[in-house]
Design a protein around this motif. Structure first.
Motif, mmCIF file in Angstrom:
data_model
loop_
_atom_site.group_PDB
_atom_site.id
_atom_site.type_symbol
_atom_site.label_atom_id
_atom_site.label_comp_id
_atom_site.label_asym_id
_atom_site.label_seq_id
_atom_site.Cartn_x
_atom_site.Cartn_y
_atom_site.Cartn_z
ATOM 1 N N HIS A 52 1.322 9.628 -4.033
ATOM 2 C CA HIS A 52 1.766 10.768 -4.829
ATOM 3 C C HIS A 52 2.254 11.863 -3.885
ATOM 4 C CE1 HIS A 52 -1.030 8.519 -7.372
ATOM 5 N NE2 HIS A 52 -0.408 9.028 -8.418
ATOM 6 N N PHE A 53 3.001 12.814 -4.425
ATOM 7 C CA PHE A 53 3.500 13.903 -3.581
ATOM 8 C C PHE A 53 2.574 15.117 -3.660
ATOM 9 C CE2 PHE A 53 6.204 17.360 -2.199
ATOM 10 C CZ PHE A 53 6.853 16.779 -1.113
ATOM 11 N N PRO A 54 2.280 15.793 -2.561
ATOM 12 C CA PRO A 54 2.750 15.521 -1.200
ATOM 13 C C PRO A 54 2.145 14.258 -0.606
ATOM 14 C CG PRO A 54 1.160 17.323 -1.210
ATOM 15 C CD PRO A 54 1.438 17.002 -2.653
ATOM 16 N N GLY A 55 2.986 13.515 0.096
ATOM 17 C CA GLY A 55 2.573 12.222 0.628
ATOM 18 C C GLY A 55 1.922 12.315 1.996
ATOM 19 N N PRO A 56 1.473 11.177 2.509
ATOM 20 C CA PRO A 56 0.766 11.142 3.794
ATOM 21 C C PRO A 56 1.727 11.076 4.984
ATOM 22 C CG PRO A 56 0.863 8.957 2.872
ATOM 23 C CD PRO A 56 1.536 9.860 1.867
ATOM 24 N N GLN A 57 1.178 11.233 6.166
ATOM 25 C CA GLN A 57 1.861 10.897 7.410
ATOM 26 C C GLN A 57 1.183 9.643 7.949
ATOM 27 O OE1 GLN A 57 1.981 14.122 10.207
ATOM 28 N NE2 GLN A 57 3.103 15.481 8.827
ATOM 29 N N ILE A 58 1.988 8.626 8.245
ATOM 30 C CA ILE A 58 1.459 7.308 8.596
ATOM 31 C C ILE A 58 2.034 6.867 9.934
ATOM 32 C CG2 ILE A 58 1.393 4.878 7.913
ATOM 33 C CD1 ILE A 58 1.664 5.841 4.998
ATOM 34 N N LEU A 59 1.168 6.452 10.831
ATOM 35 C CA LEU A 59 1.581 5.925 12.135
ATOM 36 C C LEU A 59 1.517 4.399 12.094
ATOM 37 C CD1 LEU A 59 2.193 6.211 15.229
ATOM 38 C CD2 LEU A 59 -0.296 6.227 15.556
ATOM 39 N N PHE A 60 2.639 3.758 12.430
ATOM 40 C CA PHE A 60 2.661 2.300 12.524
ATOM 41 C C PHE A 60 2.299 1.901 13.944
ATOM 42 C CE2 PHE A 60 5.531 3.200 8.974
ATOM 43 C CZ PHE A 60 4.968 2.376 8.005
ATOM 44 N N GLU A 61 1.242 1.140 14.081
ATOM 45 C CA GLU A 61 0.745 0.777 15.397
ATOM 46 C C GLU A 61 1.390 -0.494 15.941
ATOM 47 O OE1 GLU A 61 -3.475 0.728 14.826
ATOM 48 O OE2 GLU A 61 -3.611 2.923 14.757
ATOM 49 N N GLN A 62 2.171 -1.189 15.099
ATOM 50 C CA GLN A 62 2.914 -2.365 15.523
ATOM 51 C C GLN A 62 4.265 -2.359 14.813
ATOM 52 O OE1 GLN A 62 1.975 -4.539 17.817
ATOM 53 N NE2 GLN A 62 -0.097 -3.722 18.094
ATOM 54 N N ASN A 63 5.230 -3.122 15.359
ATOM 55 C CA ASN A 63 6.477 -3.337 14.631
ATOM 56 C C ASN A 63 6.150 -3.969 13.288
ATOM 57 O OD1 ASN A 63 8.015 -2.510 16.918
ATOM 58 N ND2 ASN A 63 7.746 -4.544 17.794
ATOM 59 N N THR A 64 6.699 -3.421 12.222
ATOM 60 C CA THR A 64 6.254 -3.800 10.880
ATOM 61 C C THR A 64 7.434 -3.855 9.919
ATOM 62 O OG1 THR A 64 4.205 -2.567 11.312
ATOM 63 C CG2 THR A 64 4.607 -3.251 9.043
ATOM 64 N N LEU A 65 7.418 -4.834 9.027
ATOM 65 C CA LEU A 65 8.399 -4.892 7.938
ATOM 66 C C LEU A 65 7.785 -4.227 6.714
ATOM 67 C CD1 LEU A 65 11.090 -5.933 6.751
ATOM 68 C CD2 LEU A 65 9.873 -8.041 6.122
ATOM 69 N N ILE A 66 8.447 -3.182 6.209
ATOM 70 C CA ILE A 66 7.920 -2.426 5.074
ATOM 71 C C ILE A 66 8.975 -2.321 3.981
ATOM 72 C CG2 ILE A 66 6.503 -1.026 6.639
ATOM 73 C CD1 ILE A 66 8.447 1.344 5.976
ATOM 74 N N ALA A 67 8.558 -1.871 2.815
ATOM 75 C CA ALA A 67 9.479 -1.489 1.742
ATOM 76 C C ALA A 67 8.854 -0.340 0.973
ATOM 77 C CB ALA A 67 9.768 -2.660 0.804
ATOM 78 N N ILE A 68 9.696 0.591 0.566
ATOM 79 C CA ILE A 68 9.261 1.727 -0.251
ATOM 80 C C ILE A 68 10.016 1.676 -1.565
ATOM 81 C CG2 ILE A 68 9.182 4.247 -0.452
ATOM 82 C CD1 ILE A 68 9.006 4.372 2.591
ATOM 83 N N THR A 69 9.285 1.699 -2.672
ATOM 84 C CA THR A 69 9.899 1.631 -4.003
ATOM 85 C C THR A 69 9.314 2.744 -4.871
ATOM 86 O OG1 THR A 69 8.216 0.093 -4.815
ATOM 87 C CG2 THR A 69 10.200 -0.880 -3.840
ATOM 88 N N GLY A 70 9.886 2.896 -6.056
ATOM 89 C CA GLY A 70 9.376 3.896 -6.986
ATOM 90 C C GLY A 70 10.017 5.251 -6.751
ATOM 91 N N ALA A 71 9.216 6.302 -6.768
ATOM 92 C CA ALA A 71 9.713 7.674 -6.696
ATOM 93 C C ALA A 71 10.433 7.951 -5.380
ATOM 94 C CB ALA A 71 8.554 8.656 -6.865
ATOM 95 N N ASN A 72 11.318 8.943 -5.432
ATOM 96 C CA ASN A 72 12.042 9.371 -4.243
ATOM 97 C C ASN A 72 11.368 10.605 -3.658
ATOM 98 O OD1 ASN A 72 13.822 10.175 -2.277
ATOM 99 N ND2 ASN A 72 15.632 10.178 -3.580
ATOM 100 N N PHE A 73 10.628 10.414 -2.565
ATOM 101 C CA PHE A 73 9.958 11.510 -1.874
ATOM 102 C C PHE A 73 10.620 11.806 -0.525
ATOM 103 C CE2 PHE A 73 5.647 10.316 -4.037
ATOM 104 C CZ PHE A 73 6.093 10.880 -5.227
ATOM 105 N N SER A 74 11.876 11.405 -0.380
ATOM 106 C CA SER A 74 12.626 11.642 0.868
ATOM 107 C C SER A 74 11.868 11.102 2.076
ATOM 108 C CB SER A 74 12.916 13.130 1.071
ATOM 109 O OG SER A 74 13.686 13.646 0.015
ATOM 110 N N ALA A 75 11.608 9.807 2.077
ATOM 111 C CA ALA A 75 10.856 9.184 3.161
ATOM 112 C C ALA A 75 11.666 9.182 4.450
ATOM 113 C CB ALA A 75 10.485 7.755 2.778
ATOM 114 N N THR A 76 11.004 9.505 5.560
ATOM 115 C CA THR A 76 11.638 9.493 6.876
ATOM 116 C C THR A 76 10.746 8.776 7.872
ATOM 117 O OG1 THR A 76 10.666 11.613 7.550
ATOM 118 C CG2 THR A 76 12.815 11.695 6.453
ATOM 119 N N VAL A 77 11.385 8.156 8.856
ATOM 120 C CA VAL A 77 10.679 7.585 9.997
ATOM 121 C C VAL A 77 11.159 8.333 11.232
ATOM 122 C CG1 VAL A 77 10.429 5.551 11.467
ATOM 123 C CG2 VAL A 77 10.286 5.316 8.985
#
Length: 330
Positions: free
Chosen positions: A57-82
């Motif tokens: 939910h918004f406001p969303g978390p900050q997430i650190l990827f510790e390995q190379n990872t295949l992800i997908a983000i669906t649903g609401a648009n929270f302006s995701a950035t890496v």
């Protein structure tokens, strides 16, 4: 492989498609609010649709990827950035090790879903990874994700580093899902009449179909409280508590309505005047407090046709995504 929570969001939990089959024990199904978006997130990364995803939910978390990872983000648009670079929704993305995913602004929708290839290693309870916050079980220790939590992934055999270009923080893979039909006309929600529909006064039936209802700010995963013109039954009615489901619309004693959502109770004693059709539950789940709902009556045959078409598209998507991933890896 794992990710860690640098900063928690408003309510981040692990959810799957729910804890089905335990209603007779008084255990509600729970699960993802937008089950379509949750399934698509899994299919895009090569998982089965029943794997656990992170509901955000918004406001969303900050997430650190510790390995190379295949992800997908669906649903609401929270302006995701890496690492402050915008990444697409509804599309598989390979993210580089030691990059940070965050959500900068709310554009549309109420909740989004983050899947990882292989799935999360959560706590399974009664055949489901869904987090039951009241019981404190399932998901990640039965609670929302907190700062410092490290979520391990299930084992996978794909070498994702080979899919990343030099110095890039992420690489979006060249296929995505078109969700236009699923979320078209987001405020128009189809329903079929409930058992007590005929007990409503004619004026209240017309009110339900003709007028808009606003989602009250106190709404949550258990139910959306609606505000509109009060409705009444033709005559007083006393009901025994009986089974209710995700999407049941109940008439409260004050004449207002509540739509039961993913964390609904297993039984209820208020008149069940309508049921939101299953194919429109994803749209309903993406509405936010103060959004308007316009109910539209749909016959049972049309409701079944819409749901069947939706399920067929998911099966086609699953096969297509697996073919794409296999081609890419090979």
């Amino acid at each position: 492989m794992s990710l860690s929570i640098i900063k928690p969001g408003l309510l981040d939990t692990l959810q799957d498609l729910g804890r089905i089959g335990y209603g007779s024990w008084g255990i509600n199904p729970g699960g993802a609010m937008d089950r379509y978006a949750a399934q698509v997130a899994n299919l895009l990364v090569g998982n089965c649709g029943e794997e656990a995803v992170m509901e955000i939910h918004f406001p969303g978390p900050q997430i650190l990827f510790e390995q190379n990872t295949l992800i997908a983000i669906t649903g609401a648009n929270f302006s995701a950035t890496v690492n402050d670079e915008q990444i697409p929704r509804w599309q598989p993305v390979v993210v580089r090790r030691n990059t940070v995913l965050q959500f900068s602004s709310l554009v549309e929708g109420a909740r989004c879903y983050l899947s990882v290839h292989g799935g999360y290693c959560g706590e399974k309870w009664l055949n489901s990874y869904s987090t039951n916050l009241k019981a404190g079980v399932g998901g990640w220790h039965g609670q929302p994700l907190r700062k410092g939590d490290e979520l391990p992934f299930k084992e996978n055999t794909i070498y994702f580093a080979g899919l990343l270009k030099d110095e890039s923080n992420f690489e979006a893979l060249p296929w995505r899902v078109n969700t236009e039909k699923i979320y078209r006309w987001p405020h128009e929600i189809g329903f079929i009449p409930g058992r007590e529909w005929e007990g409503l006064s004619p004026a209240s039936q017309e009110n339900f179909i003709q007028n808009n209802f606003l989602i009250h700010p106190s709404s949550d995963r258990m139910g959306y409280q609606l505000k509109g013109s009060p409705m009444v039954m033709d005559r007083p009615v006393e009901l025994l508590s009986s089974a209710v489901s995700f999407g049941t619309v109940q008439l409260l004693p004050d004449g207002q309505l509540i739509v039961l959502m993913a964390d609904h109770q297993t039984t209820g004693g208020y008149p069940r005047i309508a049921h939101v059709i299953s194919a429109h539950l994803p749209k309903l789940a993406q509405l936010r407090p103060c959004d308007a709902i316009q109910f539209k009556r749909v016959d049972a045959t049309a409701a079944e046709t819409l749901l069947t078409a939706q399920q067929k598209e998911l099966h086609i998507l699953q096969r297509a995504c697996m073919d794409h991933l296999n081609e890419l890896v090979c």
